[in-house]
Scaffold this motif. Structure first.
Motif, mmCIF file in Angstrom:
data_model
loop_
_atom_site.group_PDB
_atom_site.id
_atom_site.type_symbol
_atom_site.label_atom_id
_atom_site.label_comp_id
_atom_site.label_asym_id
_atom_site.label_seq_id
_atom_site.Cartn_x
_atom_site.Cartn_y
_atom_site.Cartn_z
ATOM 1 N N UNK A 1 45.470 29.262 39.050
ATOM 2 C CA UNK A 1 44.872 28.229 39.897
ATOM 3 C C UNK A 1 43.601 27.676 39.265
ATOM 4 N N UNK A 2 43.382 26.384 39.408
ATOM 5 C CA UNK A 2 42.141 25.759 38.937
ATOM 6 C C UNK A 2 40.968 26.310 39.734
ATOM 7 N N UNK A 3 39.857 26.515 39.049
ATOM 8 C CA UNK A 3 38.595 26.972 39.644
ATOM 9 C C UNK A 3 38.701 28.336 40.337
ATOM 10 N N UNK A 4 39.720 29.110 39.983
ATOM 11 C CA UNK A 4 39.873 30.473 40.487
ATOM 12 C C UNK A 4 39.952 31.373 39.264
ATOM 13 N N UNK A 5 38.920 32.152 39.025
ATOM 14 C CA UNK A 5 38.864 32.945 37.800
ATOM 15 C C UNK A 5 39.393 34.356 38.011
ATOM 16 N N UNK A 6 40.388 34.704 37.210
ATOM 17 C CA UNK A 6 40.905 36.062 37.143
ATOM 18 C C UNK A 6 40.519 36.607 35.773
ATOM 19 N N UNK A 7 39.901 37.769 35.734
ATOM 20 C CA UNK A 7 39.383 38.310 34.481
ATOM 21 C C UNK A 7 39.858 39.742 34.259
ATOM 22 N N UNK A 8 39.685 40.195 33.027
ATOM 23 C CA UNK A 8 39.978 41.569 32.637
ATOM 24 C C UNK A 8 38.898 41.997 31.659
ATOM 25 N N UNK A 9 38.197 43.074 31.993
ATOM 26 C CA UNK A 9 37.063 43.562 31.208
ATOM 27 C C UNK A 9 37.317 45.025 30.850
ATOM 28 N N UNK A 10 36.962 45.379 29.607
ATOM 29 C CA UNK A 10 37.053 46.755 29.131
ATOM 30 C C UNK A 10 35.634 47.240 28.847
ATOM 31 N N UNK A 11 34.881 47.666 29.872
ATOM 32 C CA UNK A 11 33.460 47.993 29.690
ATOM 33 C C UNK A 11 33.204 49.214 28.814
ATOM 34 N N UNK A 12 34.141 50.143 28.801
ATOM 35 C CA UNK A 12 34.017 51.342 27.962
ATOM 36 C C UNK A 12 35.405 51.933 27.766
ATOM 37 N N UNK A 13 35.521 52.838 26.832
ATOM 38 C CA UNK A 13 36.822 53.447 26.552
ATOM 39 C C UNK A 13 37.385 54.086 27.819
ATOM 40 N N UNK A 14 38.622 53.733 28.142
ATOM 41 C CA UNK A 14 39.291 54.332 29.291
ATOM 42 C C UNK A 14 38.997 53.675 30.623
ATOM 43 N N UNK A 15 38.129 52.665 30.651
ATOM 44 C CA UNK A 15 37.764 51.998 31.917
ATOM 45 C C UNK A 15 38.119 50.521 31.836
ATOM 46 N N UNK A 16 38.616 49.990 32.953
ATOM 47 C CA UNK A 16 38.958 48.582 33.060
ATOM 48 C C UNK A 16 38.363 48.051 34.370
ATOM 49 N N UNK A 17 38.022 46.767 34.376
ATOM 50 C CA UNK A 17 37.460 46.136 35.575
ATOM 51 C C UNK A 17 37.755 44.642 35.487
ATOM 52 N N UNK A 18 37.364 43.919 36.492
ATOM 53 C CA UNK A 18 37.521 42.473 36.453
ATOM 54 C C UNK A 18 37.537 41.852 37.822
ATOM 55 N N UNK A 19 37.902 40.587 37.827
ATOM 56 C CA UNK A 19 38.034 39.821 39.051
ATOM 57 C C UNK A 19 39.517 39.497 39.208
ATOM 58 N N UNK A 20 40.091 39.852 40.353
ATOM 59 C CA UNK A 20 41.511 39.639 40.574
ATOM 60 C C UNK A 20 41.872 38.207 40.928
ATOM 61 N N UNK A 21 40.926 37.420 41.295
ATOM 62 C CA UNK A 21 40.993 36.019 41.717
ATOM 63 C C UNK A 21 40.063 35.833 42.898
ATOM 64 N N UNK A 22 39.926 36.894 43.698
ATOM 65 C CA UNK A 22 39.088 36.874 44.892
ATOM 66 C C UNK A 22 38.227 38.138 44.942
ATOM 67 N N UNK A 23 38.827 39.275 44.685
ATOM 68 C CA UNK A 23 38.146 40.569 44.734
ATOM 69 C C UNK A 23 37.874 41.125 43.341
ATOM 70 N N UNK A 24 36.848 41.953 43.248
ATOM 71 C CA UNK A 24 36.571 42.706 42.025
ATOM 72 C C UNK A 24 37.460 43.943 42.027
ATOM 73 N N UNK A 25 37.935 44.351 40.844
ATOM 74 C CA UNK A 25 38.747 45.560 40.738
ATOM 75 C C UNK A 25 38.210 46.445 39.626
ATOM 76 N N UNK A 26 38.658 47.687 39.630
ATOM 77 C CA UNK A 26 38.239 48.667 38.632
ATOM 78 C C UNK A 26 39.333 49.721 38.532
ATOM 79 N N UNK A 27 39.391 50.373 37.389
ATOM 80 C CA UNK A 27 40.389 51.412 37.202
ATOM 81 C C UNK A 27 40.274 52.039 35.835
#
Length: 141
Positions: A48-74
């Motif tokens: 979707x336009x103006x809806x950002x979905x992201x994927x971040x690898x802040x450290x080894x073994x950790x993932x985070x980001x924006x799902x489109x509306x909510x922040x996620x982590x794992x």
């Protein structure tokens, strides 16, 4: 059998696997730690336009980001080009309509991720059950 020989016998297979991952011609493991990515294509569907979905690898073994509306982590594991994203948690903001649908598809796809390819500023994540991979563009090295 002495403990030295037993340890050497256990270490040899581990070293063979690790060296195979680093052999020339083998698929390169994505340099993910510290990288940030923006989703551009959700398995053949434009985001979707103006809806950002992201994927971040802040450290080894950790993932985070924006799902489109909510922040996620794992968590994630990576071996060569094989990736597995573990159970994820997220914030719980209400996401109406198309934004909520995109987020559900995106997070569901991440949980089924199987393989990752990084070429320059582009990353593709191949997902079990999807004909086309998720496509990302790098936003931070």
């Amino acid at each position: 059998m002495s403990s030295t020989f037993r340890l050497a016998g256990l270490a040899a297979p581990v070293l063979m696997v690790l060296s195979a991952c680093a052999m020339p011609g083998a698929p390169a493991a994505a340099p993910l730690v510290g990288s940030e990515w923006r989703l551009e294509d959700l398995g053949g569907t434009a985001v979707l336009d103006r809806v950002e979905a992201t994927l971040v690898f802040p450290e080894a073994g950790r993932v985070a980001g924006n799902g489109s509306c909510n922040r996620f982590f794992g968590s994630y594991t990576l071996m060569s080009d094989r990736i597995a994203i573990g159970q994820m948690g997220s914030t719980r903001m209400a996401c109406a309509g198309a934004v909520g649908e995109q987020e559900a598809r995106y997070l569901g796809a991440l949980e089924k991720a199987e393989r990752v390819e990084v070429q320059g500023r582009t990353m593709q994540v191949h997902v079990k059950g999807m004909d086309k991979p998720l496509r990302f563009v790098r936003t931070k090295p």
